[in-house]
Motif scaffolding. Structure first.
Motif, short mmCIF file in Angstrom:
data_model
loop_
_atom_site.label_atom_id
_atom_site.label_comp_id
_atom_site.label_asym_id
_atom_site.label_seq_id
_atom_site.Cartn_x
_atom_site.Cartn_y
_atom_site.Cartn_z
N LYS A 109 0.90 -1.21 -0.05
CA LYS A 109 0.19 0.01 0.01
C LYS A 109 0.70 1.32 -0.10
O LYS A 109 0.48 2.38 0.76
CB LYS A 109 -1.00 0.18 1.22
CG LYS A 109 -1.56 -1.34 1.67
CD LYS A 109 -2.77 -1.71 0.53
CE LYS A 109 -3.49 -2.78 0.97
NZ LYS A 109 -3.13 -4.27 0.25
N GLU A 138 1.01 3.36 -2.38
CA GLU A 138 0.35 4.35 -2.91
C GLU A 138 -0.33 5.36 -2.01
O GLU A 138 -0.28 6.56 -2.13
CB GLU A 138 -0.81 3.92 -3.75
CG GLU A 138 -1.25 4.29 -4.98
CD GLU A 138 -2.40 3.41 -5.77
OE1 GLU A 138 -2.67 2.41 -5.07
OE2 GLU A 138 -2.62 3.73 -6.73
N LYS A 139 -0.74 5.08 -0.93
CA LYS A 139 -1.60 5.48 0.16
C LYS A 139 -0.41 6.45 0.81
O LYS A 139 -0.67 7.47 1.35
CB LYS A 139 -2.14 4.85 1.02
CG LYS A 139 -3.33 3.94 0.50
CD LYS A 139 -4.06 3.38 1.39
CE LYS A 139 -5.29 2.48 0.70
NZ LYS A 139 -6.10 1.93 1.43
N ASP A 148 0.12 9.45 -1.75
CA ASP A 148 -0.82 10.28 -1.29
C ASP A 148 -0.95 11.18 -0.25
O ASP A 148 -1.02 12.32 -0.28
CB ASP A 148 -2.17 9.54 -1.41
CG ASP A 148 -2.45 8.79 -2.86
OD1 ASP A 148 -1.69 9.28 -3.89
OD2 ASP A 148 -3.32 8.17 -2.90
N ALA A 149 -0.56 10.64 0.98
CA ALA A 149 -0.39 11.40 2.23
C ALA A 149 0.60 12.38 2.18
O ALA A 149 0.62 13.49 2.62
CB ALA A 149 -0.25 10.13 3.56
#
Ligand code: FMN
Ligand code: SF4
Ligand code: SF4
Ligand code: SF4
Ligand code: FES
Lengths: 493, 172
Positions: free
Chosen positions: B103, B105-106, B109-110
């Motif tokens: 994960k 990607e998260k 993004d964060a």
């Protein structure tokens, strides 16, 4: 390096025989483990053609992904006309999730150097190049030290072992382009140019670096050569399956307990690697799929876990051996998203030389994006499949020809997941952001503010002791609030 | 070539330290096969200047004796080379397969949300550049984030604010 230690008995080390055992910065350590003995034998007792023949008889095949018989490749270059020939080691290791070669380069650089001098002798080359990715600074440093030491000891340079054979090698750096792992593109890059692939034929063995006959081999392929010379081809022949001999190193990663490198004999099953050596899936989660072959490969499901791995068997189940990336995924991984991940990679790395790959990978990526955003249609599924097949058949180089594999294999094994995204606008794995919406249950929320504090996008509103609310349009579905809430008030889609 | 000269006169000309050019010149003069070593020379140039603006590309083209278009062709082909200045702290979020499955990607993004920039961009105060990179060979620590040469392993979304804060503080 992080080599998986458990169940050592199921592993068999040839390529990694010295990694982690010897001091890579000290040539005498390598020599103490029979280092440069194979080179001595080759240069003093054998003819070049005999060396190539011995490697051919051993059954060794290329570990860079293609699986081409190494000895045969060596014979081609040896027999090619001309007296100026080159030998190149492909240390570009481009699969984004793999580090087998790095471990050999950093942990046992002399095994590569020794094998390259042997390869130079067997193919009639007096000059070698190691093409290494710039992202591996430590490996570059250790190789340079090893080269200097080997020169000093006379294992590189003029008249090695008093045999009259001259061989020297130097490093060339990559600069972050996946396509440069493809051998014709790599040769362009070694010449200092843009790394665009060229048409085959001519193969590098006829016309490669500077237009001269050139052999390109992978790091792990080379690493197997000295033991073959020392133990004989029959020894290597005796390990593995009918068509694939010896061992293969895999970089085991993802949702698995023991992450790291494993070296197993060909014919070991995926189940043994994942569950016996890898220790299974963490946190009691369920195994969903394993991906091999990186951006060129495919996913393998539970049903095929008992397949004994070799070049052919993996191809038969829609994946490939590849260079050794092995990514285990549990049921929180969305298969459409994984396909999109690889397509984003390949469309980004496509060199753009041929339209079919440049436009095709971009179009496939766009369709996958549409589907994961919940905007996919039935026609998209049809188009995606057609595009995948046409790019596979018409691309110029291996990058484009294999780029559709992650799409084709996930569409084949997980069709229902694609359909769920398209028809039901649902991502059951819970990973496609657009199809998820987090919210807070006003009945359960006590207003402790824990979620608000962890939210990275500050999209939760609320005061202490009051019900909190998520502004859905700014939520990135990171799950942090869900984990922070002790009152089960955050509702996960 | 003509076009490149015009660009030199326009306002996007950047003044770069003379010592840097001298250092690069010394390096290039020591290289035997200059044209074949173009990639090495560009690596060195980026190490010295931090990035490869047009001025540096032109300088390399003159020193090596090849057309500027060829230098540009190589610079633009390889993702390791950057033509834009980068921030003081380079935040590299690994988006290799192992990290992606964990994960990453998260995490990316964060960072983007927290810094208010997209990947590939630099904050206005020139403190942070956010990038995604491919496998850095530390898959056991997935998801992995590099800030400069420092590794942060097993990064969770909740850690993102702290990591940024840590480097902000260090600068004060
Ligand atoms: C897109 C693409 C990327 C590749 N990347 C690599 C790589 O990173 N390392 C590698 O050894 N081979 C890579 N290959 C395979 C090489 O083209 C070549 O077959 C290999 O280096 C030959 O060595 P081997 O026979 O010892 O495997 C790649 C091929 C393609 C099509
Ligand atoms: S298939 Fe893709 S990567 Fe290969 S030459 Fe064509 S455009 Fe370039
Ligand atoms: S953590 Fe849970 S209980 Fe606390 S404010 Fe958030 S939703 Fe409400
Ligand atoms: S999922 Fe993440 S971004 Fe969305 S509200 Fe919760 S903490 Fe904020
Ligand atoms: S994929 Fe991130 S370190 Fe390997």
């Amino acid at each position: 390096m992080e080599n998986v230690k458990s169940q050592e008995n199921k592993q068999y080390r040839i390529a990694l025989r010295n990694s982690g055992l010897i001091d890579p910065g000290d040539i005498s350590d390598y020599i103490a483990f029979r280092g440069y003995e194979a080179l001595g034998k080759v240069l003093t007792e054998m003819e070049p053609a005999e060396v190539a023949k011995m490697v051919k008889e051993s059954g060794l095949r290329g570990r860079g992904g293609g699986g081409f018989p190494t000895g045969l490749k060596w014979e081609f270059t040896l027999k090619a006309p001309g007296d100026e020939k080159y030998l190149i080691c492909n240390a570009d290791e481009g699969d984004p999730g793999a580090f087998m070669d790095r471990s050999i380069l950093e942990g046992d650089p002399h095994s590569l150097l020794e094998a390259m001098v042997i390869g130079g002798y067997a193919t009639g080359a007096n000059n070698g190049v190691i093409y290494i990715r710039a992202e591996y600074p430590l490996a570059i440093k250790r190789l340079q030290v090893a080269i200097d030491q080997a020169r000093e000891m006379g294992f590189l340079g003029k008249d090695i072992f008093g045999s009259g054979f001259d061989f020297d090698l130097y490093l060339k750096l990559g600069a972050g382009a996946f396509v440069c792992g493809e051998e014709t593109s790599l040769i362009q890059s070694v010449e200092g140019k843009r790394g665009e692939p060229t048409k085959k034929p001519p193969f590098p063995s006829e016309s490669g670096y500077m237009g001269k006959p050139t052999t390109v081999n992978n790091v792990e392929t080379f690493a197997a050569v000295p033991p073959i010379i020392l133990n004989g081809p029959e020894w290597f022949q005796g390990i593995g399956t009918e068509t694939s001999k010896g061992t293969k190193v895999f970089a085991l990663a993802g949702d698995i307990n023991n992450v790291g490198l494993v070296e197993v004999t060909m014919g070991t099953t995926l189940r043994e690697i994942i569950f016996d050596i890898g220790g299974g899936i963490p946190g009691g989660a369920k195994f969903k799929a394993v991906q091999t072959g990186g951006p060129s490969g495919g996913v393998i499901t539970e049903l095929d876990l008992d397949t004994p791995i070799d070049y052919e068997s993996l191809k038969n189940i829609g994946s490939m051996m590849g260079s050794g990336g092995m990514i285990v995924m549990d049921d929180s991984t969305c298969m459409v998203n994984i396909a999109k991940f690889f397509l984003e990679f390949t469309q980004d790395e496509s060199c753009g030389k041929c339209t079919s790959c440049r436009v095709g990978t971009m179009r496939m990526y766009e369709i996958l994006e549409k589907i994961t955003n919940g905007e996919g249609t039935e026609q998209d599924l049809i188009n995606l499949n057609d595009l995948a097949r046409s790019v596979k058949d018409t691309a110029l180089c291996g990058l484009g020809q294999t780029a559709p594999n992650p799409v084709l294999s996930t569409m084949n094994y997980y069709k229902h997941e694609y359909e769920d995204h398209v028809y039901n606008k649902k991502c059951t794995a819970g990973s496609c952001k657009a199809l998820l919406s987090y919210s807070i249950d006003p009945e359960k929320c006590i207003g402790c503010t824990a979620c608000l504090k962890v939210c990275p996008t500050n999209c939760i509103d609320g005061k202490a002791k009051e019900v909190h609310v998520i502004r859905e349009d700014e939520c990135i579905a990171c799950n942090a609030c869900f984990e922070a809430c002790k009152f089960d008030a955050v509702i996960k889609p | 070539m003509q076009k490149q000269h015009e660009q030199l006169k326009t306002n996007d000309f950047v003044e770069l330290p003379k010592e840097h050019y001298e250092e690069l010149e010394t390096y290039i003069s020591g290289v035997k096969d200059k044209e074949g070593s173009l990639i090495h020379i560009l690596h060195k140039a980026q190490e010295i200047f931090g990035y490869l603006p047009k001025e540096v590309q032109l300088f390399v083209s003159r020193q090596v004796g090849i057309p500027a278009a060829k230098v540009y062709g190589v610079v633009s082909f390889y993702s390791f080379f950057t033509q834009k200045p980068v921030g003081k702290h380079k935040i590299s979020v690994c988006m290799g397969t192992a990290c992606f499955v964990k994960k990453a990607e998260k995490i990316l993004d964060a960072f983007a949300a927290e810094l208010g920039i997209n990947k590939g961009e630099t904050t206005e105060d020139m403190l942070f550049t956010l990038r995604d990179v491919r496998c850095v060979g530390a898959c056991g620590l997935a998801p992995v984030v590099f800030v400069g040469d420092n590794v942060h392993g097993h990064v969770a979304v909740e850690d993102v604010k702290d990591i940024i804060q840590q480097y902000r503080k260090g600068d004060e």
